[in-house]
Each structure stands twice: as C-alpha cells, then as structure tokens.
Scaffold this motif. Structure first.
Motif, short mmCIF file in Angstrom:
data_model
loop_
_atom_site.label_atom_id
_atom_site.label_comp_id
_atom_site.label_asym_id
_atom_site.label_seq_id
_atom_site.Cartn_x
_atom_site.Cartn_y
_atom_site.Cartn_z
N THR A 27 -8.79 3.27 3.97
CA THR A 27 -9.42 2.06 3.44
C THR A 27 -9.12 0.83 4.29
O THR A 27 -9.97 -0.06 4.42
N ARG A 28 -7.92 0.78 4.87
CA ARG A 28 -7.58 -0.37 5.71
C ARG A 28 -8.51 -0.43 6.92
O ARG A 28 -9.02 -1.50 7.29
N ARG A 84 -13.50 -2.43 9.67
CA ARG A 84 -14.85 -2.13 10.16
C ARG A 84 -15.87 -3.07 9.51
O ARG A 84 -16.78 -3.59 10.18
N ALA A 85 -15.69 -3.28 8.19
CA ALA A 85 -16.61 -4.18 7.49
C ALA A 85 -16.49 -5.61 8.02
O ALA A 85 -17.49 -6.34 8.17
N ARG A 86 -15.24 -6.01 8.32
CA ARG A 86 -15.00 -7.34 8.89
C ARG A 86 -15.69 -7.48 10.24
O ARG A 86 -16.31 -8.51 10.55
N ARG A 131 0.87 -1.19 0.00
CA ARG A 131 0.00 0.00 0.00
C ARG A 131 0.90 1.23 0.00
O ARG A 131 1.59 1.52 0.98
N GLU A 189 -11.48 0.92 7.15
CA GLU A 189 -12.85 0.63 6.72
C GLU A 189 -13.03 -0.86 6.43
O GLU A 189 -14.10 -1.43 6.67
N ALA A 190 -11.97 -1.49 5.89
CA ALA A 190 -12.06 -2.93 5.66
C ALA A 190 -12.18 -3.68 6.98
O ALA A 190 -12.95 -4.66 7.09
#
Length: 623
Positions: A90-91, A96-98, A65, A93-94
């Motif tokens: 983005t890391r 958070r989605a997990r 990255r 947010e990923a």
C-alpha cells in the motif's frame, strides 16, 4: 516504535507475563524466545491488539504500519498468487498515486508542478517503485513459487503453501514493524535459508518467534526471553543469549548466596545481643541494615539446558542398512526415486535434504523396511536395531495413558526418575507429563513419541522432522544428545542448524534421484545461493565421521581382546590353583617345592598381567 509499560498478560486467568517494560526501536531485529507455553504467541497478539492486557499498556507509535504473521496465516484468497503477494504494498501504491497526480499537474501546467513531480518520482524510485515486479518475483521465487505458480488462484494451494503466500504478502508490505510467529513453518531448507538472508537485510524492525536456530542466529540483534513470568533482555543472537544467560544466572546465584550468608550473620548477631544493654545499640544498627537491605531473588530456573543422554548404541554391523540400485515408490503409484545407492554405516550421521515432495520421507520409510523397493534390494546388517520416528507416530499413542505411563511401558528398564528426566529434557515436565495423552496438544504428543524413541537402545536412528514442535532450546538439547550417539543416524529435516551441527553426509533428493555427498557445504544446504564461504575439504562433520569410524574399529578390536582375555584368565586362574594345590602336597621335598614356587610366581605374574590389561581395556571403553 512500540513500548510496553508495566505489561501483565493473563488470558483466561492464567498469568503468563508480569510487569514487563520494553521498547522496540526502529530497525532493530529481536528474537522472542522461551519454552513452549510461556506466552510468546500471546505477547505477539497483545502487540497487535488481539489480546487485552491484564495490567499495563502496549503503546504503538502514532501511524505505525504493523505487519503480523500468525502461525496459522492461511490466505484463503481467490486472487492469484501474484495479486495476493503484492496486495499489501500500500505504501508503494500511495507513492504511485502521488506520482500520477504530479504528472497530471505537470500536464495541466500548474505552478511548481515540475518540482513536485521530481520529488514524487524520487520518492517512488527510492521505495523500489520502478523495480516492483522484479521484487515481487524475487520474493515468490525465494519462498519456492515458480513462475508457473504465479497466476494460480491462492485457494488451489495446500495450507502450507498458503502460509508461504501470507508470508510473501507481509514481506512485500514493507511494514514499520513485522511480528512473525514461526515464519519457517512449512518452509523447506532452501526457503528457510533465503528467508534468513532476506530478514537480515530488511530495513524494518521486527520481532520473530521461531524454533529455527539458524534463523535466530542469522537475524536477531537482541533476544527477549519469557521466563518465570518475566521478560529478560539480552544483546546479540540466540547463541550469544545462551552464553549470557548462563553467566547472568551464575552471577545472580553467587550474589544471592553471598547475601544470604550476610543476612544469616546479621540475624544471628541481632538475636544474640538484642537483649544485652551493652550490645543493644549495635543490635539495632544491624537490624536497621537488615530492614533496609534490598533482597536479591534466587534465580527462578536452572541456568543450564537439560541434558539428554541416549542409551548406548548396542554392538552391530558396520554397514547397518543399505539400499542397492533401488527403485522406490508407493504401491499403485509411479516410481519416486530410482537407482538409489545408499549405505548407512555405524558412526555416520546423514541429513536428507531436498524440496518438499521430492521423496525424502519415501527414502526414510524404505530404509526402515516400511516400504519395499520395487527394484533393487534392501539389506540389514547383523544385530541391527532400528529406532524410527515419524510425525504420524504421535497419532498412534494411547489416548488414556499419561506420558509417564506410556514411556514406562515403552522403556521398562528405565527408572521413574530417568523417565521424568527424558520427558523434561524434551519439554514435558510437571503436570504435563501426568495428563492423559488425549488431553495434550499435537506438538506435545510428538514429544512423547520422540521420548519413547530416544529412551530405548538402538544402533540405527531414522528420524523424520524430529525438531517439529520443539522450541529452540529443546532443539539444542536434542542436537547435543544426537551428537553423542555412536550408532548410525539418518534424519530428514529442514532445520539448517541441525544439519550443520550433526551431519557427516548429505543426501540431496531431487528430480527422482538421491545423491550422497561427504560433508556439509553451503551449496548443499541452499543450491544456487552462497550464504557463507565454504571450508576447505569436506568439512568438520566428515572429519568427525572418519574419527568416529576409527574409534568404532578400535572399540571392536578392544571388545574382541576383552573376550579373549576372559578365556585366558580362566586358564591362568586354573594354573595358579593347580600349582597351589600341588605345592601343598609336596611335603618335605624342598627341591620340588622350590620349583613349584617359581612356577606359582610366574603363573601369578601372568594372571596379574591379564587382569591389568583387562582393567585398562575396560577403562578405554568407558571413556
């Protein structure tokens, strides 16, 4: 993280870098340095894939990255400042989605969901997920955005503030590797200090190009220098790099000289004895040594920084320029500064600090006489000669003249070699100094204007951002030159290193006031933020100022005494001449001759004493 393998760069056919091999390791902080035009920005662009190598390869780690801040990173976004700043997280947010998916799995009663949820929550916590908003606010505040700015659209800000938004976005993205090209452009001193601390504590690897000496010293753990189309590596920060480079090039020069002596000795032996049967085998042996010898290259550049010496400051009033109870503002506009009391004394070096737009340049223009106070008064001392440098002077240079020709007209008493020395010290050498000013860059034009200023005698220098467009090495050259200036100096700057090295006084300009402080402390450089422990007392700069004031008073007394000696010497020489003439005329009057001889001896003794005193005083001034 990133490897260079035998990399050569030649954009447009001009070779900038040849056969570079290097490896950026995780978490390391590297400064990329070199004189302007050597290819620093081109190398950064090659690292992100924007420039195709001429030879060799750039090999990033799989899945790397990468965050890149170019010099002109204007956002142009219509999002709010807050939205744009956090848009590259983005890391996080990923994660958070997990976490959200794990919560849904727990709700659905999936097997192993509780353990997966605990792992997801811990990963989210360690990445700063629960303090995300606080982190965004801290970064925006550190870069100068107040809460009232956070909901404004990005495209309502100027280019300089959009650069700050782009920088905030990169910092919050938490890349594996950050490539930052002049990140302090458009930052005031307080934001620069915050950025240096933030980068020093960042967990990711980075390569930084900057002319800000304080940032390079605070952040860098290693230095890459582009010099002579080669990449040279050094351990430590920028200050350590300068010392190591001098030592390294000195050692290389000594090894080169020693090898050249050895080569000459062997070649003389071979040439002398190769045709003699008794010595032929020894000659062949020495020739084989020459053929196998790995030749040491001579250093490609002088090891020491160029030396810039300013003309001696002409004699002038101790209180050079002053503002008394002055109200300052531009015609037709409201007052910007009120009740300004500032005395610029010979020997003082004053740094004007404060937020952008607070009135720093307004104060400088008022001292220069370009802006008249609407109330109060400005006073200029006797025999004061002011030298002024502002960024707009570069736009006023003649387009058709070369830098050398323009400087020759601006400083006609300097010889051609001295003119080239001044330009070279400020980074304009070779063909660059001979090209028409209309064909050189804006940064190079600013250097020409700065060269014209420092080449002319003045006893007051007023400088507005003189280090803009200078690389870190040229900044050091200018700092050393200004440190030797015995007149009065006032400079507006955002460069912390320049302030710490030069300033005897600081003027803080903010909230419509200009407050004078003796010495330099961390609180003045970055209010509300302690970067290092303050020293006892007003600091070395203030002590240096007092010492230079004493030297100036002593010099003035010395110069007055020399003027008086001139008159006394004329009288003493006249007395000696009168006694000698009288002695020549006395004839056989031995008693009269004896008396005149004694008078002549005394007169000559008095004259010699005056000459000795004069020579001693002249030597003192020359020291």
């Amino acid at each position: 993280m990133i490897r260079l393998e035998d990399l050569s760069l030649a954009p447009g056919g001009d070779v900038l870098l040849e056969h570079a091999t290097w490896h950026l390791r995780p978490g390391t902080r590297t400064a990329l340095v070199g004189r302007n035009g050597t290819g620093k920005t081109t190398l950064l662009r090659a690292l992100v894939g924007e420039v195709t190598p001429w030879e060799g390869r750039v090999i990033p780690r799989s899945g790397l990255r990468l965050g890149y801040l170019p010099q002109q990173a204007v956002s142009g976004s219509t999002h709010t400042v807050w939205e744009e700043a956090r848009s590259a997280m983005t890391r996080l947010e990923a994660l958070r989605a997990r976490l959200h998916a794990a919560e849904e799995a727990v709700t659905a009663g999936a097997a192993g969901a509780v353990e997966h949820h605990a792992e997801a929550m811990e990963a989210f916590r360690l990445a700063g997920g629960f303090t995300q908003d606080r982190t965004v606010g801290e970064v925006l505040h550190g870069l100068g955005f107040g809460p009232e700015d956070w909901e404004r659209p990005c495209d309502t800000f100027s280019g300089g503030w959009q650069m700050r938004i782009a920088l905030a976005r990169l910092l919050l993205s938490q890349p594996d590797v950050g490539l930052l090209d002049e990140p302090t452009n458009h930052l005031d001193l307080q934001a620069r200090s915050w950025l240096a601390n933030h980068l020093r504590n960042a967990p990711w690897a980075m390569v930084v190009v900057s002319h800000d000496r304080h940032l390079l010293d605070a952040v860098a753990e290693g230095v890459l220098e582009i010099r002579g189309h080669r990449l040279h590596r050094y351990a430590g920060n920028f200050t350590a790099f300068l010392a190591q480079r001098e030592a390294r090039v000195d050692a290389q020069q000594a090894a080169f000289d020693k090898q050249q002596d050895e080569i000459a000795r062997l070649e003389r032996f071979v040439e002398r004895f190769k045709a003699k049967a008794t010595k032929a085998s020894q000659a062949r042996s020495r020739q084989n040594r020459l053929d196998r010898m790995e030749r040491i290259e001579a250093p490609d550049t002088p090891q020491r920084l160029p030396r810039l010496v300013l003309p001696e400051a002409p004699a002038g009033a101790q209180e050079a320029v002053s503002l008394r109870d002055a109200t300052l503002g531009w015609p037709g506009g409201p007052p910007i500064l009120s009740a300004v009391d500032l005395v610029l004394e010979r020997g003082s070096r004053v740094a004007v600090l404060g937020p952008n737009g607070a009135g720093k340049s307004t104060l400088l223009h008022a001292l220069a006489g370009r802006l008249q106070p609407s109330a109060g008064r400005r006073k200029v001392g006797d025999r004061v000669r002011i030298g002024l440098f502002t960024q707009d002077l570069a736009a006023e240079l003649p387009e058709d003249a070369s830098a050398v020709d323009y400087l020759a007209g601006a400083a006609p008493l300097l010889g051609p070699q001295r003119l080239r020395t001044v330009l070279g010290a400020l980074g304009l050498s070779g063909d660059d100094a001979l090209r028409p000013i209309g064909q050189i860059s804006g940064g190079e034009r600013a250097r020409v204007a700065l060269a014209a200023l420092v080449a002319r005698p003045a006893n007051v220098l007023l400088l507005d951002e003189p280090t803009n467009h200078l690389d870190a090495e040229t900044v050091e050259v200018l700092v050393r030159a200004l440190a030797g200036f015995e007149g009065a100096l006032l400079l507006v700057t955002h460069d912390r290193y320049v302030v710490e090295q030069l300033a005897t006084h600081v003027v803080r300009v903010e909230n419509g006031t200009a407050t004078v402080h003796l010495g330099v402390t961390p609180e003045l450089l970055a209010p509300g933020e302690t970067v290092r422990e303050p020293e006892d007392g007003p600091g070395e700069g203030a002590e240096d100022y007092e010492a230079r004031k004493r030297r100036h008073r002593d010099r003035e007394r010395t110069e007055r005494r020399i003027e008086a000696i001139h008159g006394e010497l004329e009288a003493a020489e006249a007395t000696v001449a009168r006694v000698e003439a009288t002695l020549f005329e006395v004839g056989d009057d031995y008693e009269r001759a004896r008396s005149l001889g004694e008078e002549l001896t005394a007169a000559e003794h008095e004259r010699d004493k005056l000459y000795t005193e004069w020579e001693d005083l002249e030597a003192q001034i020359g020291e």
